[in-house]
Design a protein around this motif. Structure first.
Motif, PDB file in Angstrom:
ATOM      1  N   LEU A 130       0.823  -1.223   0.000  1.00  0.00           N
ATOM      2  CA  LEU A 130       0.000   0.000   0.000  1.00  0.00           C
ATOM      3  C   LEU A 130       0.850   1.262   0.000  1.00  0.00           C
ATOM      4  O   LEU A 130       0.457   2.283  -0.575  1.00  0.00           O
ATOM      5  N   HIS A 131       2.002   1.195   0.628  1.00  0.00           N
ATOM      6  CA  HIS A 131       2.824   2.407   0.755  1.00  0.00           C
ATOM      7  C   HIS A 131       3.963   2.497  -0.253  1.00  0.00           C
ATOM      8  O   HIS A 131       4.806   3.397  -0.165  1.00  0.00           O
ATOM      9  N   SER A 138       0.568  -2.412  -7.792  1.00  0.00           N
ATOM     10  CA  SER A 138      -0.458  -3.126  -8.557  1.00  0.00           C
ATOM     11  C   SER A 138      -1.610  -3.493  -7.628  1.00  0.00           C
ATOM     12  O   SER A 138      -1.396  -4.088  -6.566  1.00  0.00           O
ATOM     13  N   MET A 139      -2.825  -3.161  -8.037  1.00  0.00           N
ATOM     14  CA  MET A 139      -3.994  -3.504  -7.211  1.00  0.00           C
ATOM     15  C   MET A 139      -4.150  -5.018  -7.091  1.00  0.00           C
ATOM     16  O   MET A 139      -4.526  -5.534  -6.044  1.00  0.00           O
ATOM     17  N   GLN A 140      -3.820  -5.731  -8.165  1.00  0.00           N
ATOM     18  CA  GLN A 140      -3.937  -7.188  -8.099  1.00  0.00           C
ATOM     19  C   GLN A 140      -2.993  -7.744  -7.034  1.00  0.00           C
ATOM     20  O   GLN A 140      -3.352  -8.630  -6.260  1.00  0.00           O
ATOM     21  N   ILE A 173      -7.226  -1.473   5.396  1.00  0.00           N
ATOM     22  CA  ILE A 173      -6.808  -1.420   3.991  1.00  0.00           C
ATOM     23  C   ILE A 173      -7.995  -1.739   3.075  1.00  0.00           C
ATOM     24  O   ILE A 173      -8.205  -1.077   2.056  1.00  0.00           O
ATOM     25  N   VAL A 174      -8.787  -2.734   3.473  1.00  0.00           N
ATOM     26  CA  VAL A 174      -9.977  -3.062   2.674  1.00  0.00           C
ATOM     27  C   VAL A 174     -10.924  -1.858   2.628  1.00  0.00           C
ATOM     28  O   VAL A 174     -11.510  -1.543   1.587  1.00  0.00           O
ATOM     29  N   GLU A 175     -11.033  -1.158   3.754  1.00  0.00           N
ATOM     30  CA  GLU A 175     -11.874   0.055   3.800  1.00  0.00           C
ATOM     31  C   GLU A 175     -11.378   1.120   2.838  1.00  0.00           C
ATOM     32  O   GLU A 175     -12.159   1.773   2.149  1.00  0.00           O
ATOM     33  N   LYS A 176     -10.073   1.288   2.797  1.00  0.00           N
ATOM     34  CA  LYS A 176      -9.489   2.281   1.879  1.00  0.00           C
ATOM     35  C   LYS A 176      -9.802   1.915   0.426  1.00  0.00           C
ATOM     36  O   LYS A 176     -10.124   2.782  -0.383  1.00  0.00           O
ATOM     37  N   ILE A 177      -9.682   0.633   0.114  1.00  0.00           N
ATOM     38  CA  ILE A 177      -9.984   0.208  -1.266  1.00  0.00           C
ATOM     39  C   ILE A 177     -11.473   0.444  -1.556  1.00  0.00           C
ATOM     40  O   ILE A 177     -11.854   0.871  -2.646  1.00  0.00           O
ATOM     41  N   LEU A 231     -15.083   1.964  -9.957  1.00  0.00           N
ATOM     42  CA  LEU A 231     -14.119   1.234 -10.779  1.00  0.00           C
ATOM     43  C   LEU A 231     -12.898   0.906  -9.953  1.00  0.00           C
ATOM     44  O   LEU A 231     -12.609   1.603  -8.970  1.00  0.00           O
ATOM     45  N   LEU A 232     -12.177  -0.119 -10.357  1.00  0.00           N
ATOM     46  CA  LEU A 232     -10.851  -0.388  -9.804  1.00  0.00           C
ATOM     47  C   LEU A 232      -9.839  -0.239 -10.940  1.00  0.00           C
ATOM     48  O   LEU A 232     -10.090  -0.694 -12.054  1.00  0.00           O
ATOM     49  N   PHE A 233      -8.731   0.397 -10.639  1.00  0.00           N
ATOM     50  CA  PHE A 233      -7.688   0.567 -11.651  1.00  0.00           C
ATOM     51  C   PHE A 233      -6.586  -0.469 -11.425  1.00  0.00           C
ATOM     52  O   PHE A 233      -6.426  -1.001 -10.323  1.00  0.00           O
ATOM     53  N   ALA A 234      -5.821  -0.720 -12.486  1.00  0.00           N
ATOM     54  CA  ALA A 234      -4.750  -1.718 -12.391  1.00  0.00           C
ATOM     55  C   ALA A 234      -3.655  -1.261 -11.429  1.00  0.00           C
ATOM     56  O   ALA A 234      -3.064  -2.058 -10.715  1.00  0.00           O
ATOM     57  N   GLU A 235      -3.397   0.048 -11.408  1.00  0.00           N
ATOM     58  CA  GLU A 235      -2.325   0.573 -10.556  1.00  0.00           C
ATOM     59  C   GLU A 235      -2.816   1.765  -9.735  1.00  0.00           C
ATOM     60  O   GLU A 235      -3.713   2.502 -10.176  1.00  0.00           O
ATOM     61  N   TYR A 236      -2.198   1.939  -8.588  1.00  0.00           N
ATOM     62  CA  TYR A 236      -2.532   3.085  -7.725  1.00  0.00           C
ATOM     63  C   TYR A 236      -1.253   3.705  -7.190  1.00  0.00           C
ATOM     64  O   TYR A 236      -0.230   3.029  -7.048  1.00  0.00           O
ATOM     65  N   GLU A 237      -1.358   5.004  -6.867  1.00  0.00           N
ATOM     66  CA  GLU A 237      -0.245   5.667  -6.195  1.00  0.00           C
ATOM     67  C   GLU A 237      -0.317   5.373  -4.704  1.00  0.00           C
ATOM     68  O   GLU A 237      -1.385   5.023  -4.183  1.00  0.00           O
ATOM     69  N   SER A 238       0.779   5.561  -4.025  1.00  0.00           N
ATOM     70  CA  SER A 238       0.899   5.240  -2.600  1.00  0.00           C
ATOM     71  C   SER A 238      -0.324   5.671  -1.791  1.00  0.00           C
ATOM     72  O   SER A 238      -0.809   6.796  -1.928  1.00  0.00           O
TER      73      SER A 238
END
Lengths: 222, 248
Positions: free
Chosen positions: A88-89, A94-96, A118-122, A131-138
């Motif tokens: 996460l940090h 990668s979200m996967q 962490i699940v709450e943040k997602i 939507l969910l994206f393939a990648e996320y920033e920190s």
């Protein structure tokens, strides 16, 4: 019995490709009991399709799914290679990879507040864009990359299902209904690109949704 | 009729704006000026069909208001302003954050603006930094019910609803609170979006304005309590909320 590529159920919230054009859900119109019947039909068909597909699961898939469902919690060692909080940090992740690490953590005997956080943040990131994206920033600040990554939704549905409390949890059920709309859309519009294992994950989320909706609405639910 | 000399209204044509203005006039309160945003394209939303609104006339007292106020849905904002002699300016934008809106606000002297803009719009930092305060009535009791469609969540959780008056701040629904108030559930849950919501909000707005008229200022307190915001309710949960009310 529904076929693998089901006819439209008449339930409008899964009828188009939600990974391309997400629902906004604003000022949704009221359709009375008929609407709930269409929803119920959508989920019954989804259930049938997912169930058909998981028959192709490997022995290892079955073992992992059983651990996640709690049947053999802790009996399987699938500890994540990297802890979810570390992923996460990272500056970009990668979200996967994050979802896989969370699932691995949830299959073990120890669940903790950090994982739930962490699940709450997602959940919040998903609700903001549906939507969910393939990648996320920190820290899940900003998503990027493609959105058409179907397995993400199955994994996230399972995680939401596993974090659902037995009492009324409107935050989680609200997100789970939307994630499962995406899965129903994937199955209907995208010719079901989910693997047997992903279908098993989606079934965990769908089971949690149905259980919670029965609590909320009694006999009107599937 | 009391003119609130330092208070303007920033409105877009919808039932909430009509309820705000009509209930203020009913209580003898008049804003100094109204800025009326043009409502392009999204004027009619699925939950706000004109035919639905017209059919609901007999239910206009669902919020059980403490006065005899009845919303006249046939009266336009322009008609209300004309009958009360309120000066107004049409602002050719439906984008609350546009330069056109900011310029129109900067040309006015009123420091406080009652806000009833497009549904779901978020006021950005640039607008919030022009030296005006925006008074918002949120249909939920903060801090517990921050976010979207909180009437439904509150009814599902607790069987009652609420509203909160606060000045808008950059963080959503975290502004300094002026007043909160609980309301009994609606008689007809099908009217929540276009009737019950505007009626409970307008009732709290008038409470706040009457207090302001008496005291000469708005008294507010910061809210720093954390809470998990609600996101727009899924149609299935909305239906469960409405249909469960019919079983009672």
């Amino acid at each position: 019995m529904a076929s693998a590529n089901s006819e439209p159920s008449g339930y409008e919230y899964s009828a188009r490709d939600l990974l391309v054009e997400p629902n906004h859900y604003m000022y949704s119109k009221y359709g009375g009991e008929k609407f709930l019947q269409l929803y119920r039909k959508d989920r019954e068909e989804l259930w049938t399709i997912l169930l058909q597909k998981i028959s192709a699961c490997t022995e290892k898939d079955v073992e992992l799914l059983a651990a996640l469902k709690g049947a053999n919690a802790g009996s399987t060692t699938i500890a994540p290679k990297v802890a979810p909080v570390t992923i996460l940090h990272q500056p970009k992740f990668s979200m996967q990879e994050l979802l896989d690490a969370l699932l691995a953590s949830y299959s073990g005997p120890k669940k903790n507040k950090e994982l739930e956080g962490i699940v709450e943040k997602i959940r919040r990131a998903f609700e903001a864009k549906r939507l969910l994206f393939a990648e996320y920033e920190s820290g899940l600040k900003k998503g990027s990359g493609q959105t058409g990554t179907e397995p993400l939704y199955a994994a996230f549905s399972a995680l939401l299902g596993m974090t659902m409390r037995s009492d009324k949890n409107l935050h989680v059920i609200n997100a789970l209904l939307k994630v499962n709309d995406c899965i129903s859309s994937i199955v209907r519009v995208r010719s079901n690109l989910l693997t047997p294992y992903a279908c098993g994950l989606a079934l965990i989320g769908l089971t949690a949704e149905i259980t919670q909706m029965r609590t909320l609405a009694g006999g009107k639910m599937p | 009729m009391s003119v609130l000399s330092d208070v303007g209204m920033l409105l877009i044509a919808n039932n909430r704006s009509r309820a705000y203005l009509q209930r203020m006039l009913h209580h003898g309160l008049r804003p100094s000026h109204v800025l009326l945003l043009t409502n392009e394209g999204d004027a009619v939303l699925p939950g706000q069909k004109p035919s639905d609104v017209a059919d609901a006339g007999s239910s206009a007292d669902v919020a059980k208001p403490s006065t005899e106020f009845k919303l006249n849905e046939a009266e336009t904002l322009q008609q209300s302003m004309e009958r009360a002699g309120i000066a107004w300016t049409v602002v050719a934008s439906s984008d609350i954050n546009s330069e056109t809106v900011i310029s129109a606000l900067n040309n006015r002297n009123e420091s406080t603006w009652i806000y009833s803009g497009p549904g779901g719009a978020i006021l950005k930092k640039k607008l919030l930094s022009i030296g005006k305060r925006f008074l918002h009535i949120h249909p939920g009791l903060v801090p517990k019910y921050r976010g979207s469609t909180t009437i439904y969540y509150s009814l599902l959780n607790e069987g009652k609803a609420g509203a909160s008056a606060f000045f808008i701040s950059p963080e959503i629904d975290h502004g300094a609170v002026i007043a909160t108030r609980e309301f009994p559930p609606p008689q007809d849950y099908e009217t929540i979006d276009y009737l019950y919501d505007p009626l409970i909000r307008s009732e709290l707005l008038v409470d706040v304005l009457l207090s302001y008229k008496n005291k000469g200022s708005f008294e507010s307190r910061e809210q720093n309590e954390p809470s998990d915001p609600y996101y727009i309710i899924h149609p299935v949960l909305k239906h469960v909320c409405i249909l469960n009310s019919k079983k009672k």
